[in-house]
Scaffold this motif. Structure first.
Motif, PDB file in Angstrom:
ATOM      1  N   HIS A 120      -2.684   3.609 -21.597  1.00  0.00           N
ATOM      2  CA  HIS A 120      -2.911   3.093 -20.249  1.00  0.00           C
ATOM      3  C   HIS A 120      -2.223   1.741 -20.059  1.00  0.00           C
ATOM      4  N   PHE A 121      -2.232   0.911 -21.087  1.00  0.00           N
ATOM      5  CA  PHE A 121      -1.559  -0.394 -20.991  1.00  0.00           C
ATOM      6  C   PHE A 121      -0.062  -0.198 -20.789  1.00  0.00           C
ATOM      7  N   ASP A 122       0.520   0.760 -21.478  1.00  0.00           N
ATOM      8  CA  ASP A 122       1.937   1.066 -21.292  1.00  0.00           C
ATOM      9  C   ASP A 122       2.214   1.497 -19.844  1.00  0.00           C
ATOM     10  N   LEU A 125       2.340  -1.600 -17.725  1.00  0.00           N
ATOM     11  CA  LEU A 125       3.591  -2.333 -17.912  1.00  0.00           C
ATOM     12  C   LEU A 125       4.732  -1.678 -17.138  1.00  0.00           C
ATOM     13  N   LYS A 126       4.783  -0.382 -17.162  1.00  0.00           N
ATOM     14  CA  LYS A 126       5.861   0.322 -16.468  1.00  0.00           C
ATOM     15  C   LYS A 126       5.736   0.200 -14.958  1.00  0.00           C
ATOM     16  N   GLU A 127       4.500   0.231 -14.456  1.00  0.00           N
ATOM     17  CA  GLU A 127       4.309   0.204 -13.003  1.00  0.00           C
ATOM     18  C   GLU A 127       4.469  -1.188 -12.404  1.00  0.00           C
ATOM     19  N   PHE A 128       3.973  -2.224 -13.093  1.00  0.00           N
ATOM     20  CA  PHE A 128       3.980  -3.566 -12.515  1.00  0.00           C
ATOM     21  C   PHE A 128       5.043  -4.486 -13.107  1.00  0.00           C
ATOM     22  N   ASP A 151      -6.192 -14.409 -21.409  1.00  0.00           N
ATOM     23  CA  ASP A 151      -5.438 -13.320 -22.016  1.00  0.00           C
ATOM     24  C   ASP A 151      -3.946 -13.435 -21.757  1.00  0.00           C
ATOM     25  N   ALA A 152      -3.575 -13.757 -20.526  1.00  0.00           N
ATOM     26  CA  ALA A 152      -2.146 -13.815 -20.201  1.00  0.00           C
ATOM     27  C   ALA A 152      -1.918 -14.627 -18.939  1.00  0.00           C
ATOM     28  N   TYR A 153      -0.720 -15.171 -18.863  1.00  0.00           N
ATOM     29  CA  TYR A 153      -0.205 -15.790 -17.642  1.00  0.00           C
ATOM     30  C   TYR A 153       1.155 -15.152 -17.425  1.00  0.00           C
ATOM     31  N   ALA A 154       1.345 -14.562 -16.244  1.00  0.00           N
ATOM     32  CA  ALA A 154       2.553 -13.766 -16.036  1.00  0.00           C
ATOM     33  C   ALA A 154       3.038 -13.876 -14.596  1.00  0.00           C
ATOM     34  N   VAL A 155       4.264 -13.460 -14.410  1.00  0.00           N
ATOM     35  CA  VAL A 155       4.840 -13.354 -13.076  1.00  0.00           C
ATOM     36  C   VAL A 155       4.870 -11.871 -12.711  1.00  0.00           C
ATOM     37  N   ILE A 156       4.197 -11.521 -11.614  1.00  0.00           N
ATOM     38  CA  ILE A 156       4.149 -10.138 -11.146  1.00  0.00           C
ATOM     39  C   ILE A 156       4.516 -10.121  -9.666  1.00  0.00           C
ATOM     40  N   ASP A 157       5.591  -9.436  -9.342  1.00  0.00           N
ATOM     41  CA  ASP A 157       6.064  -9.372  -7.950  1.00  0.00           C
ATOM     42  C   ASP A 157       6.211 -10.757  -7.339  1.00  0.00           C
ATOM     43  N   GLY A 158       6.710 -11.688  -8.136  1.00  0.00           N
ATOM     44  CA  GLY A 158       6.947 -13.040  -7.659  1.00  0.00           C
ATOM     45  C   GLY A 158       5.730 -13.948  -7.673  1.00  0.00           C
ATOM     46  N   GLU A 159       4.563 -13.402  -7.969  1.00  0.00           N
ATOM     47  CA  GLU A 159       3.330 -14.193  -8.022  1.00  0.00           C
ATOM     48  C   GLU A 159       3.060 -14.625  -9.458  1.00  0.00           C
ATOM     49  N   ARG A 160       2.690 -15.900  -9.614  1.00  0.00           N
ATOM     50  CA  ARG A 160       2.339 -16.432 -10.935  1.00  0.00           C
ATOM     51  C   ARG A 160       0.822 -16.414 -11.072  1.00  0.00           C
ATOM     52  N   VAL A 161       0.319 -15.598 -11.990  1.00  0.00           N
ATOM     53  CA  VAL A 161      -1.122 -15.347 -12.046  1.00  0.00           C
ATOM     54  C   VAL A 161      -1.659 -15.421 -13.469  1.00  0.00           C
ATOM     55  N   PHE A 162      -2.924 -15.845 -13.562  1.00  0.00           N
ATOM     56  CA  PHE A 162      -3.669 -15.748 -14.816  1.00  0.00           C
ATOM     57  C   PHE A 162      -4.311 -14.372 -14.862  1.00  0.00           C
ATOM     58  N   LEU A 163      -4.222 -13.723 -16.027  1.00  0.00           N
ATOM     59  CA  LEU A 163      -4.693 -12.354 -16.168  1.00  0.00           C
ATOM     60  C   LEU A 163      -5.790 -12.256 -17.224  1.00  0.00           C
ATOM     61  N   VAL A 207      -7.099  -8.849 -12.832  1.00  0.00           N
ATOM     62  CA  VAL A 207      -7.790  -8.199 -13.939  1.00  0.00           C
ATOM     63  C   VAL A 207      -7.217  -6.812 -14.151  1.00  0.00           C
ATOM     64  N   LEU A 208      -6.865  -6.533 -15.393  1.00  0.00           N
ATOM     65  CA  LEU A 208      -6.505  -5.174 -15.779  1.00  0.00           C
ATOM     66  C   LEU A 208      -7.719  -4.565 -16.454  1.00  0.00           C
ATOM     67  N   HIS A 209      -8.323  -3.574 -15.802  1.00  0.00           N
ATOM     68  CA  HIS A 209      -9.499  -2.908 -16.363  1.00  0.00           C
ATOM     69  C   HIS A 209      -9.062  -1.582 -16.967  1.00  0.00           C
ATOM     70  N   VAL A 210      -9.283  -1.424 -18.258  1.00  0.00           N
ATOM     71  CA  VAL A 210      -8.826  -0.240 -18.977  1.00  0.00           C
ATOM     72  C   VAL A 210     -10.018   0.432 -19.649  1.00  0.00           C
ATOM     73  N   ARG A 211     -10.158   1.714 -19.367  1.00  0.00           N
ATOM     74  CA  ARG A 211     -11.175   2.540 -19.994  1.00  0.00           C
ATOM     75  C   ARG A 211     -10.493   3.808 -20.517  1.00  0.00           C
ATOM     76  N   PRO A 212     -11.136   4.550 -21.413  1.00  0.00           N
ATOM     77  CA  PRO A 212     -10.500   5.789 -21.899  1.00  0.00           C
ATOM     78  C   PRO A 212     -10.132   6.750 -20.767  1.00  0.00           C
ATOM     79  N   GLU A 213     -10.928   6.747 -19.695  1.00  0.00           N
ATOM     80  CA  GLU A 213     -10.684   7.707 -18.617  1.00  0.00           C
ATOM     81  C   GLU A 213      -9.654   7.233 -17.596  1.00  0.00           C
ATOM     82  N   GLY A 214      -9.213   5.977 -17.688  1.00  0.00           N
ATOM     83  CA  GLY A 214      -8.211   5.509 -16.732  1.00  0.00           C
ATOM     84  C   GLY A 214      -8.097   3.997 -16.715  1.00  0.00           C
ATOM     85  N   TRP A 215      -7.316   3.477 -15.744  1.00  0.00           N
ATOM     86  CA  TRP A 215      -7.132   2.037 -15.661  1.00  0.00           C
ATOM     87  C   TRP A 215      -6.910   1.639 -14.205  1.00  0.00           C
ATOM     88  N   GLY A 216      -7.118   0.347 -13.925  1.00  0.00           N
ATOM     89  CA  GLY A 216      -6.877  -0.180 -12.598  1.00  0.00           C
ATOM     90  C   GLY A 216      -6.508  -1.652 -12.684  1.00  0.00           C
TER      91      GLY A 216
END
Length: 272
Positions: A120-122, A125-128, A151-163, A207-216
């Motif tokens: 799910h994490f992969d 990464l591919k989508e965002f 956990d992380a500080y990243a640039v996503i779609d031009g936004e600088r966010v804490f994750l 927030v990246l929420h990851v469970r065995p049944e899916g992610w969001g």
């Protein structure tokens, strides 16, 4: 669960970060958030005990028939703790895998239980396509006296966010906004050797929420207004840790039949 790279100590059930340069101690963000009321925990604990009793009825009856009443009680009392410990173990392992993948490091063989989380994490990464700038670092606030590991500080779609990565079964709770706001408005990033990195500018949190049944992936409003509420909790933390034991004095009436004085403990302080 993020594992701090700075040394931490536990005092009275709260985590304190130790400044590697000065030795000063600051309460952790998650411990400060522990000041929030959590009425749902009572219902969760009762449900967990009931589920454990139902699933292990034969074993518990056997213990009781052997006269081990206290053993039955201890088994049931420990059910919530065992559930939490298991979830924390999974969370720590998954966080470690996410960090290594984000850094481009090989992960080797992955336990089958954690493989689905990594898949799910992969997908995330591919989508965002996040551009990671910092991973598993610690922020420090001298102005408000707190610290915390993000956990992380990243640039996503031009936004600088804490994750923040979440693997909890219960989902994403509103208090994560307080957590991310605390990271965002800290004074600087501190490294294990004591060196400081200027606090990076940011526009929000996620927030990246990851469970065995899916992610969001959830955007989070971690703005200045939200931070004001965290600052209130920081004051409440001081009340609970040090102030409340000092506000009620000894009774001044010494007549026979007076009510006994409330036993007042000395204020709890973290050793320097």
């Amino acid at each position: 669960m993020t594992t701090p790279k700075l040394h931490t100590i536990s005092r009275g059930g709260s985590r304190f970060y130790v400044n590697p340069e000065t030795g000063e101690k600051a309460p952790g963000v998650t411990s400060i958030l522990g000041m929030l009321p959590k009425p749902f925990l009572q219902h969760w604990a009762a449900k967990t005990v009931a589920e454990y009793a139902t699933d292990n009825l034969g074993e518990l009856v056997g213990l009781r028939l052997r006269g081990e009443r206290q053993g039955v009680i201890d088994f049931l009392k420990g059910a919530p703790r065992r559930s939490t410990a298991s979830a924390a173990e999974t969370g720590s392992a998954v966080h470690d895998l996410f960090e290594r993948v984000a850094k481009g490091e090989p992960v080797g063989r992955v336990h089958p239980e954690y493989r689905v989380f990594l898949d799910h994490f992969d997908e995330f990464l591919k989508e965002f396509e996040p551009e990671f700038v910092f991973l598993e670092e610690t922020v420090w606030s001298e102005s408000l006296d707190y610290a915390g590991s993000f956990d992380a500080y990243a640039v996503i779609d031009g936004e600088r966010v804490f994750l923040d990565w979440k693997t909890t079964r219960s989902g994403v709770h509103p208090e994560v906004a307080l957590q991310l706001a605390a990271y965002r408005f800290a004074d600087y990033i501190i490294r294990p050797d004591g060196s400081r990195v200027p606090q990076p500018s940011s526009t929000g949190g996620g927030v990246l929420h990851v469970r065995p049944e899916g992610w969001g992936f959830f955007p989070v409003r971690a703005d200045a207004e939200t931070f004001e509420y965290f600052k209130v909790l920081r004051r409440v933390f001081d009340w609970e840790r040090t102030v409340k034991e000092t506000v009620v004095g000894k009774p001044i009436n010494k007549r026979p039949g007076s009510l006994p004085a409330r036993r007042t403990a000395a204020p709890r302080k973290v050793a320097a």
